[in-house]
Design an enzyme around this catalytic site. Structure first.
Site, PDB file in Angstrom:
ATOM      1  N   LYS A  39       0.843  -1.202   0.000  1.00  0.00           N
ATOM      2  CA  LYS A  39       0.000   0.000   0.000  1.00  0.00           C
ATOM      3  C   LYS A  39       0.883   1.259   0.000  1.00  0.00           C
ATOM      4  O   LYS A  39       2.080   1.172   0.314  1.00  0.00           O
ATOM      5  CB  LYS A  39      -0.915  -0.013   1.232  1.00  0.00           C
ATOM      6  CG  LYS A  39      -0.176   0.012   2.562  1.00  0.00           C
ATOM      7  CD  LYS A  39      -1.096  -0.332   3.734  1.00  0.00           C
ATOM      8  CE  LYS A  39      -0.332  -0.305   5.038  1.00  0.00           C
ATOM      9  NZ  LYS A  39      -1.088  -0.922   6.139  1.00  0.00           N
ATOM     10  N   ARG A 138     -10.485  -0.037  14.539  1.00  0.00           N
ATOM     11  CA  ARG A 138     -10.368   0.731  13.296  1.00  0.00           C
ATOM     12  C   ARG A 138     -11.417   0.156  12.358  1.00  0.00           C
ATOM     13  O   ARG A 138     -12.592   0.479  12.473  1.00  0.00           O
ATOM     14  CB  ARG A 138      -8.931   0.646  12.757  1.00  0.00           C
ATOM     15  CG  ARG A 138      -8.662   1.580  11.595  1.00  0.00           C
ATOM     16  CD  ARG A 138      -7.187   1.639  11.182  1.00  0.00           C
ATOM     17  NE  ARG A 138      -6.659   0.378  10.673  1.00  0.00           N
ATOM     18  CZ  ARG A 138      -5.434   0.228  10.175  1.00  0.00           C
ATOM     19  NH1 ARG A 138      -4.607   1.258  10.121  1.00  0.00           N
ATOM     20  NH2 ARG A 138      -5.022  -0.942   9.727  1.00  0.00           N
ATOM     21  N   TYR A 267      17.406  30.151   5.853  1.00  0.00           N
ATOM     22  CA  TYR A 267      16.336  30.899   6.522  1.00  0.00           C
ATOM     23  C   TYR A 267      16.554  30.943   8.025  1.00  0.00           C
ATOM     24  O   TYR A 267      16.836  29.929   8.660  1.00  0.00           O
ATOM     25  CB  TYR A 267      14.984  30.235   6.258  1.00  0.00           C
ATOM     26  CG  TYR A 267      14.472  30.389   4.852  1.00  0.00           C
ATOM     27  CD1 TYR A 267      14.328  31.651   4.269  1.00  0.00           C
ATOM     28  CD2 TYR A 267      14.112  29.273   4.111  1.00  0.00           C
ATOM     29  CE1 TYR A 267      13.830  31.784   2.971  1.00  0.00           C
ATOM     30  CE2 TYR A 267      13.610  29.390   2.818  1.00  0.00           C
ATOM     31  CZ  TYR A 267      13.471  30.654   2.254  1.00  0.00           C
ATOM     32  OH  TYR A 267      12.990  30.782   0.984  1.00  0.00           O
ATOM     33  N   MET A 315      12.396  24.447   0.943  1.00  0.00           N
ATOM     34  CA  MET A 315      11.435  23.669   0.158  1.00  0.00           C
ATOM     35  C   MET A 315      12.124  22.776  -0.869  1.00  0.00           C
ATOM     36  O   MET A 315      11.787  21.602  -1.019  1.00  0.00           O
ATOM     37  CB  MET A 315      10.442  24.614  -0.533  1.00  0.00           C
ATOM     38  CG  MET A 315       9.280  23.884  -1.183  1.00  0.00           C
ATOM     39  SD  MET A 315       8.126  24.984  -2.016  1.00  0.00           S
ATOM     40  CE  MET A 315       7.316  25.785  -0.635  1.00  0.00           C
TER      41      MET A 315
HETATM   42  C1  PLP Z   1      -0.329  -1.899   6.836  1.00  0.00           C
HETATM   43  C2  PLP Z   1      -0.917  -3.183   7.250  1.00  0.00           C
HETATM   44  C3  PLP Z   1      -0.102  -4.316   7.442  1.00  0.00           C
HETATM   45  C4  PLP Z   1       1.417  -4.244   7.424  1.00  0.00           C
HETATM   46  O1  PLP Z   1       1.905  -3.721   8.629  1.00  0.00           O
HETATM   47  P1  PLP Z   1       3.484  -3.590   8.950  1.00  0.00           P
HETATM   48  O2  PLP Z   1       3.508  -3.182  10.366  1.00  0.00           O
HETATM   49  O3  PLP Z   1       4.035  -2.544   8.034  1.00  0.00           O
HETATM   50  O4  PLP Z   1       4.075  -4.931   8.719  1.00  0.00           O
HETATM   51  C5  PLP Z   1      -0.729  -5.531   7.692  1.00  0.00           C
HETATM   52  N1  PLP Z   1      -2.090  -5.607   7.773  1.00  0.00           N
HETATM   53  C6  PLP Z   1      -2.901  -4.542   7.621  1.00  0.00           C
HETATM   54  C7  PLP Z   1      -4.365  -4.694   7.730  1.00  0.00           C
HETATM   55  C8  PLP Z   1      -2.339  -3.295   7.372  1.00  0.00           C
HETATM   56  O5  PLP Z   1      -3.145  -2.235   7.242  1.00  0.00           O
END
Ligand code: PLP
Length: 383
Positions: A39, A138, A267, A315
């Site tokens: 992701k 969550r 800056y 920046m």
């Molecule tokens: C992001 C995520 C993971 C991976 O987590 P890490 O701590 O980066 O290994 C696994 N399962 C779900 C549902 C996630 O959202």
């Protein structure tokens, strides 16, 4: 080389990605699949190349957060099963999922019924993954309501239960009390399902930290993210595997100048030259994802030497102290993070009071991702 044209870039060592997947796989029994979590553009590393490398090294599933992330991988020709970890609620999203053979997460009866409605009339059931909330609070159905929810989905002909999963809130902590409570809730609910004749084909619970901590949590699949990129969720987990960070951030020097003692730099003049100095300007800044909070607090490398970053990071540009690097000139490459800089995302996270995950996701798309592969590494771990 391509790099010649870039002012600044992110370099990804795909052999390190493969090495890390292999290392993580070594912790698993042959029955447990590894889903590479890619992701957020593979935690900033570039989702397509990382997915391909992870699959080559033995991952069999991919996990992404959003539907466009999944479509990007399908458009790149990746055929492995892809789980969408985020929630899907609209008819358009459901159609996109079905069209691109992505596999959605469903978290409540209402969502299941929308899928049922939108997919009425399809020939083959689509695989869906049911998420339980066992304590993360969550996404997911409350574990106490999960049996009825699974029964409902089980009865919908358009939906085939592909897996049941949950996510842990505290797996990287030394105290395992909460993790064990989540595990108990998860197993209790799976047992209750079996008691009513529903046996999910696959169950999974582990992120990187959990998979390193306790093999009893591996079940049918694990979902590591951070470990694939070569970072440890916590220092106490270093003893289990030998991971290599895959990312380096590099940029070119655009000007070199001499300043006299007392000169203020950048800056706010947050740095004053204590002696006569040579300062180089580097073409990278906070708009590229070098956090401004690191100003005057990091070491970088040029010509194999570690030197201090000085003055406020701006920046698009950053200054460094090259007083003791006589050979430095315009066009030279500075390693801002990783490699010769001798730093990792963990070091930056420590300075900033955040976590390595956030540092990695912070590198902007203004920085091209350039993939390199070290053949000795690949062959050593893949053959
Ligand atoms: C992001 C995520 C993971 C991976 O987590 P890490 O701590 O980066 O290994 C696994 N399962 C779900 C549902 C996630 O959202």
């Amino acid at each position: 080389m391509l790099k010649q044209n870039h002012r600044a870039w992110v370099e990804i060592d795909l052999s390190a990605i493969k090495h890390n997947v292999q290392q993580l796989k070594r912790c698993l029994s042959s029955e447990t699949d590894l889903m590479a979590i890619v992701k957020a553009d593979a935690y900033g590393h570039g989702a397509i190349a990382v997915s391909q490398a992870a699959l080559e090294a033995g991952a069999t599933w991919l996990g992404v957060a959003t539907i466009p992330e999944g479509i990007q991988l399908r458009n790149a020709g990746i055929t492995a099963p892809i789980l969408i970890l985020g929630a899907t609620n609209s008819a358009d999203e459901i159609k996109a999922i079905s069209e691109h053979r992505l596999q959605p997460t469903i978290c409540n009866p209402k969502q299941a019924l929308i899928f049922h409605e939108v997919l009425s009339g399809i020939q083959h059931a689509i695989p869906v993954h049911l998420k339980f909330d066992t304590g993360m609070s969550r996404l997911g159905i409350d574990w106490r309501e999960a049996v009825d929810f699974v029964k409902l989905v089980h009865g919908l002909p358009q939906l085939a239960i592909g897996s049941i999963y949950s996510h842990l809130a505290t797996a990287d902590e030394l105290d395992q009390t909460i993790m064990q409570q989540q595990q108990q809730r998860f197993e209790q609910t799976i047992a209750a399902l079996k008691a009513v004749g529903i046996c999910p084909p696959r169950i999974h619970l582990c992120n990187t930290a959990a998979m390193l901590t306790d093999p009893k949590l591996h079940y049918d699949m694990v979902r590591p993210g951070l470990g694939i990129y070569g970072l440890y969720p916590a220092p106490h987990l270093k003893k289990y595997v030998d991971l290599l960070p895959a990312i380096q951030v590099k940029a070119r020097i655009t000007q070199v100048k001499s300043v006299v003692a007392g000169t203020g730099i950048s800056y706010g003049h947050s740095f004053h030259a204590p002696t006569d100095m040579k300062i180089a300007t580097v073409a990278i800044g906070y708009a590229d994802g070098i956090p401004r909070g690191l100003s005057n607090r990091i070491a970088v490398a040029v010509h194999g030497k570690r030197v201090a970053q000085v003055g406020t990071i701006t920046m698009d540009q950053t200054m460094i102290d090259v007083t003791h690097v006589p050979e430095v000139s315009v066009g030279d490459v500075v390693t801002m993070l990783g490699g010769e800089a001798g730093t990792t995302a963990d070091d930056w996270a420590g300075i900033l009071g955040t976590i390595s995950w956030e540092v990695l996701c912070g590198f902007k798309h203004r920085l091209p991702r350039i993939n390199v592969e070290v053949p000795e590494l690949s062959s050593a771990y893949l053959l």
